[in-house]
Design a protein around this motif. Structure first.
Motif, PDB file in Angstrom:
ATOM      1  N   ARG A   1       0.838  -1.204   0.000  1.00  0.00           N
ATOM      2  CA  ARG A   1       0.000   0.000   0.000  1.00  0.00           C
ATOM      3  C   ARG A   1       0.869   1.248   0.000  1.00  0.00           C
ATOM      4  O   ARG A   1       2.038   1.220   0.370  1.00  0.00           O
ATOM      5  CB  ARG A   1      -0.968   0.006   1.172  1.00  0.00           C
ATOM      6  CG  ARG A   1      -0.359   0.022   2.524  1.00  0.00           C
ATOM      7  CD  ARG A   1      -1.434  -0.107   3.622  1.00  0.00           C
ATOM      8  NE  ARG A   1      -0.853   0.113   4.922  1.00  0.00           N
ATOM      9  CZ  ARG A   1      -0.673   1.299   5.478  1.00  0.00           C
ATOM     10  NH1 ARG A   1      -1.030   2.392   4.846  1.00  0.00           N
ATOM     11  NH2 ARG A   1      -0.124   1.405   6.673  1.00  0.00           N
TER      12      ARG A   1
ATOM     13  N   TYR B   1       5.872  -9.475  -4.039  1.00  0.00           N
ATOM     14  CA  TYR B   1       4.512 -10.000  -3.907  1.00  0.00           C
ATOM     15  C   TYR B   1       4.302 -11.265  -4.728  1.00  0.00           C
ATOM     16  O   TYR B   1       3.173 -11.705  -4.898  1.00  0.00           O
ATOM     17  CB  TYR B   1       3.494  -8.910  -4.298  1.00  0.00           C
ATOM     18  CG  TYR B   1       3.708  -7.659  -3.511  1.00  0.00           C
ATOM     19  CD1 TYR B   1       3.373  -7.607  -2.160  1.00  0.00           C
ATOM     20  CD2 TYR B   1       4.307  -6.549  -4.080  1.00  0.00           C
ATOM     21  CE1 TYR B   1       3.623  -6.470  -1.408  1.00  0.00           C
ATOM     22  CE2 TYR B   1       4.551  -5.411  -3.340  1.00  0.00           C
ATOM     23  CZ  TYR B   1       4.213  -5.375  -2.003  1.00  0.00           C
ATOM     24  OH  TYR B   1       4.467  -4.254  -1.265  1.00  0.00           O
TER      25      TYR B   1
ATOM     26  N   PRO C   1      -2.426  -3.132 -13.863  1.00  0.00           N
ATOM     27  CA  PRO C   1      -2.801  -3.620 -12.531  1.00  0.00           C
ATOM     28  C   PRO C   1      -2.257  -5.023 -12.269  1.00  0.00           C
ATOM     29  O   PRO C   1      -2.153  -5.847 -13.187  1.00  0.00           O
ATOM     30  CB  PRO C   1      -4.331  -3.642 -12.602  1.00  0.00           C
ATOM     31  CG  PRO C   1      -4.629  -3.896 -14.037  1.00  0.00           C
ATOM     32  CD  PRO C   1      -3.514  -3.264 -14.830  1.00  0.00           C
ATOM     33  N   TYR C   2      -1.915  -5.292 -11.039  1.00  0.00           N
ATOM     34  CA  TYR C   2      -1.458  -6.603 -10.600  1.00  0.00           C
ATOM     35  C   TYR C   2      -2.222  -6.974  -9.338  1.00  0.00           C
ATOM     36  O   TYR C   2      -2.337  -6.151  -8.428  1.00  0.00           O
ATOM     37  CB  TYR C   2       0.035  -6.610 -10.274  1.00  0.00           C
ATOM     38  CG  TYR C   2       0.935  -6.338 -11.446  1.00  0.00           C
ATOM     39  CD1 TYR C   2       1.474  -7.378 -12.191  1.00  0.00           C
ATOM     40  CD2 TYR C   2       1.251  -5.033 -11.821  1.00  0.00           C
ATOM     41  CE1 TYR C   2       2.314  -7.128 -13.279  1.00  0.00           C
ATOM     42  CE2 TYR C   2       2.087  -4.775 -12.898  1.00  0.00           C
ATOM     43  CZ  TYR C   2       2.606  -5.824 -13.624  1.00  0.00           C
ATOM     44  OH  TYR C   2       3.429  -5.578 -14.689  1.00  0.00           O
ATOM     45  N   ALA C   3      -2.735  -8.189  -9.270  1.00  0.00           N
ATOM     46  CA  ALA C   3      -3.343  -8.722  -8.056  1.00  0.00           C
ATOM     47  C   ALA C   3      -2.428  -9.849  -7.593  1.00  0.00           C
ATOM     48  O   ALA C   3      -2.373 -10.916  -8.212  1.00  0.00           O
ATOM     49  CB  ALA C   3      -4.751  -9.235  -8.327  1.00  0.00           C
TER      50      ALA C   3
ATOM     51  N   LYS D   1      -2.805  -8.554  -2.520  1.00  0.00           N
ATOM     52  CA  LYS D   1      -2.565  -7.113  -2.613  1.00  0.00           C
ATOM     53  C   LYS D   1      -2.893  -6.636  -4.024  1.00  0.00           C
ATOM     54  O   LYS D   1      -2.794  -7.385  -4.993  1.00  0.00           O
ATOM     55  CB  LYS D   1      -1.098  -6.771  -2.322  1.00  0.00           C
ATOM     56  CG  LYS D   1      -0.546  -7.357  -1.054  1.00  0.00           C
ATOM     57  CD  LYS D   1      -1.025  -6.623   0.148  1.00  0.00           C
ATOM     58  CE  LYS D   1      -0.336  -7.156   1.391  1.00  0.00           C
ATOM     59  NZ  LYS D   1      -1.011  -6.822   2.591  1.00  0.00           N
ATOM     60  N   ARG D   2      -3.247  -5.354  -4.123  1.00  0.00           N
ATOM     61  CA  ARG D   2      -3.412  -4.718  -5.422  1.00  0.00           C
ATOM     62  C   ARG D   2      -2.245  -3.768  -5.622  1.00  0.00           C
ATOM     63  O   ARG D   2      -1.989  -2.906  -4.775  1.00  0.00           O
ATOM     64  CB  ARG D   2      -4.719  -3.944  -5.499  1.00  0.00           C
ATOM     65  CG  ARG D   2      -5.931  -4.843  -5.542  1.00  0.00           C
ATOM     66  CD  ARG D   2      -7.188  -4.042  -5.650  1.00  0.00           C
ATOM     67  NE  ARG D   2      -7.052  -2.836  -4.817  1.00  0.00           N
ATOM     68  CZ  ARG D   2      -7.910  -1.840  -4.793  1.00  0.00           C
ATOM     69  NH1 ARG D   2      -8.963  -1.865  -5.527  1.00  0.00           N
ATOM     70  NH2 ARG D   2      -7.725  -0.799  -4.007  1.00  0.00           N
TER      71      ARG D   2
ATOM     72  N   TYR E   1      -0.572  -1.211  -8.564  1.00  0.00           N
ATOM     73  CA  TYR E   1      -0.763  -0.530  -9.844  1.00  0.00           C
ATOM     74  C   TYR E   1       0.563   0.081 -10.264  1.00  0.00           C
ATOM     75  O   TYR E   1       1.174   0.829  -9.508  1.00  0.00           O
ATOM     76  CB  TYR E   1      -1.818   0.567  -9.725  1.00  0.00           C
ATOM     77  CG  TYR E   1      -3.197   0.039  -9.442  1.00  0.00           C
ATOM     78  CD1 TYR E   1      -3.984  -0.478 -10.465  1.00  0.00           C
ATOM     79  CD2 TYR E   1      -3.705   0.053  -8.151  1.00  0.00           C
ATOM     80  CE1 TYR E   1      -5.250  -0.970 -10.212  1.00  0.00           C
ATOM     81  CE2 TYR E   1      -4.972  -0.434  -7.885  1.00  0.00           C
ATOM     82  CZ  TYR E   1      -5.740  -0.944  -8.917  1.00  0.00           C
ATOM     83  OH  TYR E   1      -6.997  -1.433  -8.659  1.00  0.00           O
TER      84      TYR E   1
ATOM     85  N   VAL F   1      -7.691   3.825  -8.461  1.00  0.00           N
ATOM     86  CA  VAL F   1      -6.312   3.329  -8.425  1.00  0.00           C
ATOM     87  C   VAL F   1      -5.589   3.816  -7.173  1.00  0.00           C
ATOM     88  O   VAL F   1      -4.832   3.070  -6.560  1.00  0.00           O
ATOM     89  CB  VAL F   1      -5.559   3.753  -9.705  1.00  0.00           C
ATOM     90  CG1 VAL F   1      -4.069   3.529  -9.584  1.00  0.00           C
ATOM     91  CG2 VAL F   1      -6.113   3.018 -10.914  1.00  0.00           C
TER      92      VAL F   1
ATOM     93  N   ALA G   1      -4.201   0.116  -1.775  1.00  0.00           N
ATOM     94  CA  ALA G   1      -3.419  -0.353  -2.922  1.00  0.00           C
ATOM     95  C   ALA G   1      -2.043   0.312  -2.904  1.00  0.00           C
ATOM     96  O   ALA G   1      -1.838   1.344  -2.278  1.00  0.00           O
ATOM     97  CB  ALA G   1      -4.146  -0.021  -4.224  1.00  0.00           C
TER      98      ALA G   1
ATOM     99  N   CYS H   1       0.621   2.090  -5.350  1.00  0.00           N
ATOM    100  CA  CYS H   1       0.745   2.740  -6.656  1.00  0.00           C
ATOM    101  C   CYS H   1       2.199   3.119  -6.878  1.00  0.00           C
ATOM    102  O   CYS H   1       2.768   3.900  -6.114  1.00  0.00           O
ATOM    103  CB  CYS H   1      -0.128   3.983  -6.730  1.00  0.00           C
ATOM    104  SG  CYS H   1      -1.877   3.623  -6.584  1.00  0.00           S
TER     105      CYS H   1
END
Length: 162
Positions: A30, A54, A70-72, A76-77, A79, A100, A105, A107
């Motif tokens: 995050r 990750y 984007p990556y999951a 976690k998210r 960007y 976003v 998340a 970034c």
């Protein structure tokens, strides 16, 4: 709370990616990391290391034309944004930028100066420059969270300095 800028020497690609991975683990999926530097300075290479933290093992390309990748990963998210071709910062509104930059998340933004006036403040601004051999990373905090992250990162990091 802003700390003095810090720097670390990244003598080769392996060290560069490993440093990104360390930074990725520290960010815990995050926040906002803004990457500055000339073309070829290693912003995408650093992002590859962050994504490895990750579990991503594939190729990482800079999303120069799509602006956002984007990556999951690992719950976690993440960007990855490349704003090099952004015509106007307001374009970020039209491509879902508000979603976003949600607090839950991470970034990672290349060329954040192209989004000036629209982007929220970075937790950490990281500037990469060619410094043979390899690259030099200069890090500066812009939020209290960023200052705490940098303090933790550099507490025992060899080769780093203020």
């Amino acid at each position: 709370m802003q700390m003095q800028p810090m720097q670390v020497q990244l003598p080769d690609e392996h060290t560069h990616v490993a440093f990104g991975e360390t930074l990725g683990r520290l960010l815990q999926g995050r926040g906002r990391l803004y990457l500055h530097g000339d073309l070829g300075a290693g912003k995408t290479t650093l992002t590859r290391g962050i994504l490895r933290a990750y579990g991503h093992r594939g190729a990482v390309k800079s999303p120069t034309y799509t602006l956002i990748e984007p990556y999951a990963l690992a719950g976690k998210r993440v960007y990855h944004l490349d704003l090099y071709r952004l015509g106007d910062p307001e374009e970020l509104e039209f491509i879902g930028g508000r979603d976003v930059f949600a607090d839950d998340a991470l970034c990672v933004v290349e060329w954040p100066s192209r989004g000036a006036g629209w982007l929220p403040p970075a937790d950490i601004n990281l500037t990469l420059e060619v410094a043979e051999p390899g690259r030099r990373a200069r890090l500066a905090s812009a939020t209290p969270r960023g200052a705490a992250l940098l303090a933790a990162l550099f507490e025992n990091a060899p080769g780093s300095g203020r």
